[in-house]
Design an enzyme around this catalytic site. Structure first.
Site, PDB file in Angstrom:
ATOM      1  N   THR A 124     -37.530 -55.604  47.021  1.00 54.45           N
ATOM      2  CA  THR A 124     -38.434 -54.759  46.243  1.00 54.45           C
ATOM      3  C   THR A 124     -39.873 -55.148  46.533  1.00 54.45           C
ATOM      4  OG1 THR A 124     -38.676 -56.223  44.320  1.00 54.45           O
ATOM      5  CG2 THR A 124     -36.730 -54.797  44.380  1.00 54.45           C
ATOM      6  N   ASP A 125     -40.788 -54.223  46.277  1.00 52.47           N
ATOM      7  CA  ASP A 125     -42.184 -54.630  46.188  1.00 52.47           C
ATOM      8  C   ASP A 125     -42.336 -55.392  44.873  1.00 52.47           C
ATOM      9  OD1 ASP A 125     -44.880 -54.960  46.707  1.00 52.47           O
ATOM     10  OD2 ASP A 125     -45.186 -52.858  47.272  1.00 52.47           O
ATOM     11  N   TRP A 126     -43.418 -56.118  44.742  1.00 52.46           N
ATOM     12  CA  TRP A 126     -43.588 -57.028  43.622  1.00 52.46           C
ATOM     13  C   TRP A 126     -43.733 -56.249  42.303  1.00 52.46           C
ATOM     14  CZ3 TRP A 126     -42.631 -58.845  47.962  1.00 52.46           C
ATOM     15  CH2 TRP A 126     -42.707 -60.186  48.314  1.00 52.46           C
TER      16      TRP A 126
END
Length: 711
Positions: free
Chosen positions: A274-276
């Site tokens: 995932t992106d953060w």
């Protein structure tokens, strides 16, 4: 009088020599005899992963599928699995000595090279340079014990206001794909993982976590997925999902996005992260095909309860953990050690950065050949916001650099006391100068979009210059297109220098003085007004752009739709279909010399053959100095059953020619270059019939064409 003629003659001889010297660098090999890393095959890596997985407790598996200390894959000492550091991103290493009081010093290089931004790299149209650019970054990762580079970014340039356009590779899926596949190979040749991001349709930073990209499947396949497909086929070992929603689901927890599009349609078998702080539903995440939640478990914080309620199975956790292990084993990340930094280590990388800037700077306009600056021009006024500070992009892509060259210092090196810098010149000072170099630019960043228009003070300054001195050269330092309509006609010359990296202002000075012949071509279309853009109107009615990080505003903002009504018609495809004349077209870029095209020959084949069509033509340098030309091949479908663009880029090559030299260029087209994605059969399809092969110097400067029929 005789002395004057002799001086001019000698000056042009020097220019010819300098052009020859620097364009030889075009084909220069930047390799430093570093061995090329060979990853383990999928089956071998998966066998190792399966063996370790069998020894893991459930708690260890759960620990592995959530990030650690913001930028790490968690260590499991009991199983001799070391922690693995991830670092931002595409244009070099973003050094963070600490993050939220977490000490990262053991995973940071002493320094890192700040390369020109990726859109500048794309403007070189140079596949080999993309490889060397990325290899240099991979070498710096290896020297710093960085296992995973959180790049390349490759979201398509849909609209000019997007704050992250500078991190990406332009508007055309074919050009982006060719640059990306070489970038991936370059990074991973060092044993560093390349992470393709952000999957998928993340084309605005305006409250990005609340933007819902509404895109049809054909458009996804033809425009927004080809660069990812190319990166996957080049061997990329990681993909990062995006912040936005796609058709109503957050990408990081969407089975349609990950399992169907990424894994099924594109065949990706490795690590997805995932992106953060981008996911919210642990049950959906575990079922989506996702592997790793970053920066730690938030959506999966209640995973034990989900298991107990039978909403998530242990097999889901096993799948997630096994993919992480498989990828790390394939790239031999566990127990990986730093490589020694040799004496010429950073020097070699800076040479790549310099060459990227030389080839990426685009000369948009050059009336009466005002450039290169003539020797008799003794009084040069310089002004602008980024003359005494480096123009850079912000956010996670920011790279500090270590040998930053200001524009003023590099101009002084080549022009000496002919240069005079004035922050806010008077009308009298502008009028009295023989030449004005006026710099304008923007400070683009992750987290927000910025206006197409320049800040008012910069707009007024450039207007003041062009209105009071006809010999004004405008130098643009920006990460994407800007509005130039108010002064484009009055400027004598315009140079697009992008964000040039730590040493790129040297390249700018070399072009201005004539030491380097510009060869960059736009990887974007620059419109006259933002309302002309296919992305116009994406901001919800009644709202306006904000500046700087606005986390509180984003949390409070409702989800809003960004409807991709233009479908496959973005960039030059849009402007041609709508018959809107842009200010500067895709593929445009001038040289200090000129090129003629001739002798187009097309040999059609059959769709069953790998090389369907062979296209051959000649290019001649008809000017007086050496130069590099980027020849572009477009295909037009005359008989399609579905709407198609007037033309689509399907081939290009960069060639260097001496004055008077002729080179024969051969480009091959395969079946896929004539195909479109069919919503009816949910696959790529080709239709027999009539096509036109177009050869040009830009999307609007077509020099040769030939109609063919494929049977």
């Amino acid at each position: 009088m005789r002395k004057t003629y002799l001086g001019v003659f000698l000056f042009f001889l020097i220019l010819l020599n300098l052009f020859a010297t620097n364009n030889r660098l075009f084909s220069q090999e930047f390799n430093r005899d570093m061995e090329t890393f060979q990853p383990l095959a999928y089956a071998e890596a998966d066998k190792l992963a399966e063996s370790i997985l069998a020894q893991m407790t459930l708690d260890e598996k759960i620990a592995l599928i959530g990030g650690d200390k913001y930028f790490f894959i968690r260590a499991l000492p009991r199983l001799n699995l070391s922690e693995i550091y991830m670092s931002d991103a595409t244009q070099g290493i973003h050094i963070r000595q600490s993050f939220n009081e977490i000490d990262l010093s053991d995973y940071q290089p002493e320094k890192s090279t700040a390369f020109p931004c990726p859109i500048s790299l794309s403007a070189t149209w140079n596949r080999e340079l993309a490889y060397q650019y990325a290899r240099a970054i991979g070498e710096e990762c290896k020297a710093a014990n960085i296992g995973i580079l959180l790049g390349p970014g490759m979201n398509i340039y849909r609209q000019s206001q997007c704050g992250r356009n500078f991190e990406y590779f332009g508007e055309d899926p074919y050009l982006a794909a060719r640059m990306i596949e070489n970038y991936v190979q370059g990074v991973q040749s060092t044993g560093t993982v390349a992470t393709l991001k952000h999957f998928l349709a993340n084309n605005t930073e305006y409250y990005r976590k609340k933007s819902n990209s509404v895109v049809d499947e054909r458009t996804l396949h033809e425009i927004y997925m080809p660069a990812f497909k190319a990166g996957i086929e080049a061997g990329a070992k990681a993909v990062m999902t995006s912040y936005n929603l796609l058709n109503g689901e957050w990408c990081g927890e969407s089975a349609f996005v990950i399992n169907y599009l990424l894994r099924n349609q594109l065949g990706f078998q490795w690590l997805v992260m995932t992106d953060w702080w981008s996911v919210y539903n642990g049950e959906k995440l575990a079922k989506s095909g996702q592997n790793l939640e970053m920066p730690f478990t938030i959506a999966l914080e209640n995973v034990h309860q989900l298991l107990e309620d039978n909403k998530v199975q242990v097999s889901d956790i096993d799948r997630m953990a096994q993919s992480i292990l498989r990828t790390c084993f394939a790239m031999k990340l566990y127990g990986r050690s730093r490589t020694a930094v040799e004496d010429d280590f950073y020097e070699a990388h800076e040479k790549v950065a310099l060459q990227t800037a030389r080839e990426g700077i685009v000369l948009l306009k050059n009336e009466n050949n005002i450039l290169p600056v003539k020797e008799q021009v003794k009084n040069i006024l310089v002004t602008g916001d980024y003359v005494k500070k480096l123009a850079v992009g912000g956010g996670s892509a920011y790279v500090e650099g270590y040998n930053n060259r200001q524009m003023i210092s590099e101009l002084q090196k080549v022009f000496g006391d002919r240069i005079k810098y004035v922050k806010n010149p008077t009308v009298k000072q502008i009028k009295s100068a023989q030449l004005v170099l006026c710099n304008v630019g923007t400070s683009d960043s992750e987290g927000w979009d910025r206006p197409f228009e320049l800040p008012e003070d910069q707009e007024q300054k450039v207007l003041k210059c062009v209105n009071n001195n006809p010999n004004t050269v405008v130098i643009v330092t920006s990460g994407s297109g800007i509005r130039m309509t108010g002064w484009n006609e009055k400027a004598r010359a315009i140079i697009y220098a992008w964000y040039p990296g730590q040493i790129g202002n040297q390249a700018l000075a070399e072009i201005l003085i004539g030491k380097v012949n510009p060869s960059g071509k736009l990887p974007i279309t620059i419109e006259k007004e933002f309302k002309d853009s296919p992305g116009y109107g994406y901001i919800p009615e009644g709202e306006s752009l904000y500046f700087d990080w606005n986390g509180e505003g984003e949390r409070a903002h409702p989800v809003y739709d960004v409807r991709y009504k233009e479908g496959i018609f973005i960039g030059y495809r849009w402007y041609e279909s709508q018959k809107i004349e842009p200010l500067y077209p895709f593929g445009h870029g001038l040289s200090f010399t000129s090129f003629s095209y001739s002798d187009l020959q097309v040999t059609p084949g059959k769709f069953s053959e790998v090389d369907t069509v062979s296209v051959t033509f000649s290019v001649k340098n008809v000017g007086k100095c050496q130069g590099a030309e980027i020849v572009q091949l477009y295909v037009s479908d005359l008989e399609s059953s579905l709407p198609r663009p007037a033309k689509e880029l399907k081939g290009f090559q960069k060639i260097v020619l001496e004055p008077g030299e002729i080179k024969t260029v051969t480009l091959k087209l395969s079946q896929k270059d004539f195909a479109f994605w069919s919503p009816a059969i949910k696959n790529w399809t080709t239709e027999k019939g009539k096509f036109v092969i177009l050869i040009g110097s830009s999307s609007q400067d077509i020099r040769l064409s030939k109609e063919i029929e494929l049977l």
